[in-house]
Design a protein around this motif. Structure first.
Motif, mmCIF file in Angstrom:
data_model
loop_
_atom_site.group_PDB
_atom_site.id
_atom_site.type_symbol
_atom_site.label_atom_id
_atom_site.label_comp_id
_atom_site.label_asym_id
_atom_site.label_seq_id
_atom_site.Cartn_x
_atom_site.Cartn_y
_atom_site.Cartn_z
ATOM 1 N N ASN A 131 33.828 65.377 84.972
ATOM 2 C CA ASN A 131 35.197 65.030 85.364
ATOM 3 C C ASN A 131 35.218 63.838 86.312
ATOM 4 N N LYS A 132 34.180 63.740 87.142
ATOM 5 C CA LYS A 132 34.108 62.590 88.050
ATOM 6 C C LYS A 132 33.875 61.305 87.259
ATOM 7 N N LYS A 161 27.403 58.970 89.170
ATOM 8 C CA LYS A 161 27.568 60.399 89.452
ATOM 9 C C LYS A 161 27.149 60.783 90.873
ATOM 10 N N LEU A 220 36.995 60.338 85.552
ATOM 11 C CA LEU A 220 37.988 59.827 86.495
ATOM 12 C C LEU A 220 37.641 58.402 86.939
ATOM 13 N N GLN A 221 36.361 58.180 87.232
ATOM 14 C CA GLN A 221 35.930 56.837 87.649
ATOM 15 C C GLN A 221 36.271 55.819 86.564
ATOM 16 N N GLU A 229 43.213 65.947 87.186
ATOM 17 C CA GLU A 229 41.956 65.219 86.977
ATOM 18 C C GLU A 229 41.299 64.866 88.316
ATOM 19 N N GLY A 286 37.791 66.040 89.477
ATOM 20 C CA GLY A 286 36.807 64.967 89.587
ATOM 21 C C GLY A 286 36.339 64.684 91.009
ATOM 22 N N LYS A 300 30.975 70.004 86.361
ATOM 23 C CA LYS A 300 32.086 69.348 87.074
ATOM 24 C C LYS A 300 31.934 67.826 87.096
ATOM 25 N N GLU A 318 31.187 53.668 87.622
ATOM 26 C CA GLU A 318 30.829 55.021 87.175
ATOM 27 C C GLU A 318 29.449 55.378 87.697
#
Ligand code: GLC
Length: 474
Positions: free
Chosen positions: A284-285, A298, A288-289, A367, A371, A281, A296
């Motif tokens: 996706n973050k 995590k 998106l960031q 998204e 995300g 998952k 960016e």
């Protein structure tokens, strides 16, 4: 079933999602369900292979004859017909707010929504007569369709619809459709009928009241909201008449389209994942960031918010102090300018923490579900709310205010719940979530419980079918 919106053909909010997904579940249970929708100028006629199915139908407006034609498509991926009512009333791009039309070389607000939807209701009844489809039940949704119980009793309609029962679903009591008595002539309603008389005592005609008092059964979209609307606080002035219908008022929780909202199959997101591959998952973050221009990282929790930007949704609770939380925010939606502006201002002031996406963007919505770690729904009131359920399916943990359908779908095992409608209470709840996010094991367990919850339509569709059966005695 009549509705002003049907996802994906024409959508603004949750009403469209329900009108686009509940019918599929009813069809699966054996109902011969067909839908009626205005033929809006924004409908993609190629994509939906729209065909004319019936020639002109005639509807009287203020006693004068007016023509419309009936077109058809199918609810995508199904054999459920969607009849589209074509008339200049709907040729505009917008679903709501009336449309500007050219008059004397100028664009003017010629038609208001009350007239447009009155026309839609009358035309829908003419359309089914023309097609020869005699429904046992007409299922109505919100004020845009609420005059139908009265309209089917008119001299032109009463023979054809002699055995037809009506069910009226309230998606949101905040929008009632209130207008002056001249709508009666416009829509050919009988000003002498008892129901119209009661309604017009104060000089207004309230479409919502017509639906509530006129339909054979009334439903709303969650059990808690069904109770709340019988109180002065949430009844929006209609609590008394809702109480009068108490025996015929049902709260049935909405479902979501579990085929569309499935992180494993979702074609709109960067990285598919499921319960078993939840570690993926995070891609996706990061995506998106990057897309939003946020740092960016995590580890930093991403907080999502998707809604129509209206008073109901509690956007006014969010302010600059939220920059003190160790997380990033993304807001997606459109609506009242003051909310759009306040979120834009936050994004401008704290560009590494807030992203304001002021638009309607179905891909970005997916998204964001995929995300986000946390998803907030701080509503003043919420008849059902669908985004919290979708968020849970995508492993985003909801932070909700305990009201309406939010109270029925989120508890402390799957999310964070706050009671008081204050910025502080929302702040504290998000902080709990942000802190909770650090405890990887506990967080994962919470995500998993949310993802395992069953939000399919099946059990709710059965409840609707039971009411249909009860009304038609079969
Ligand atoms: C309205 C309500 C929302 C509900 C939706 C579908 O948009 O505000 O709470 O989920 O209708 O019933």
């Amino acid at each position: 079933m009549l509705a002003a919106e049907i996802t994906p053909i024409a959508k603004v909010g949750g009403l469209g999602d329900v009108a686009g997904s509940l019918p599929q579940a009813l069809y699966q249970l054996g109902a011969d369900i067909r839908l009626c929708l205005p033929f809006y100028g924004s409908i993609d006629t190629k994509k939906y292979k729209v065909k004319k199915v019936a020639g002109e139908i005639t509807i009287a407006i203020n006693g004068k004859k007016n023509q419309a034609s009936v077109w058809q498509t199918f609810l995508p991926g199904t054999r459920i017909p969607v009849y589209l009512i074509k008339n200049i009333f709907f040729d505009c791009q917008e679903i709501y707010r009336g449309c500007k039309i050219m008059k004397n070389n100028r664009y003017v607000d010629d038609a208001n929504d009350l007239e447009r939807f009155s026309f839609f209701m009358q035309a829908s009844l003419e359309a089914v007569k023309k097609i020869g489809f005699k429904p046992d039940i007409i299922h109505l949704n919100d004020w845009h369709t609420a005059l139908v119980p009265q309209l089917i009793k008119s001299p032109e309609n009463k023979i054809f619809f002699k055995n037809t029962k009506t069910i009226y679903t309230i998606h949101n009591l905040a929008n009632q459709g209130i207008t002056k008595e001249n709508i009666l002539k416009f829509a050919n309603l009988d000003s002498g009928s008892p129901l119209i008389k009661t309604d017009s005592e104060n000089g207004d005609i309230n479409f919502m009241v017509q639906g509530i008092l006129g339909a054979d059964a009334v439903t709303t979209v969650s059990p808690t909201y069904a109770k709340e609307i019988m109180t002065a606080q949430t009844g929006a002035g209609l609590e008394k008449i809702l109480k009068m219908r108490g025996n015929d008022l049902y709260g049935i929780l909405n479902g979501v389209d579990t085929v569309f909202f499935n992180p494993l199959k979702d074609k709109l997101i960067k990285q598919n994942y499921s319960l078993k591959t939840l570690d993926k998952k995070v891609a996706n973050k990061l995506f998106l960031q990057k897309k939003l221009g946020l740092p960016e990282n995590k580890d930093i929790p991403m907080v999502g918010f998707i809604a129509r930007f209206v008073w109901q949704k509690g956007i006014d609770l969010i302010n600059g102090t939220f920059s003190g939380l160790k997380c990033q925010f993304v807001f997606l939606g459109t609506g009242d300018k003051k909310y759009e502006d306040s979120l834009k201002a936050l994004a401008k002031k704290y560009p590494s923490q807030f992203s304001a996406q002021i638009k309607f963007d179905a891909r970005l919505a997916q998204e964001i579900y995929a995300g986000s770690d946390i998803f907030i729904i701080p509503s003043r009131f919420e008849p059902c709310g669908l985004t919290q359920m979708i968020a849970m399916r995508y492993g985003a943990v909801p932070v909700v205010r305990s009201t309406g359908g939010l109270a029925d779908t989120v508890d402390e095992s799957v999310g964070f719940v706050f009671k008081k409608f204050t910025s502080r209470a929302l702040y504290v709840a998000i902080k709990k979530a942000v802190d909770g996010h650090r405890n990887k094991k506990k967080w994962r367990a919470m995500q998993v419980r949310g993802m395992k919850k069953n939000f399919s339509w099946e059990s709710s569709a059965k409840k609707y079918l039971d009411i249909y059966k009860k009304l038609t005695n079969n």
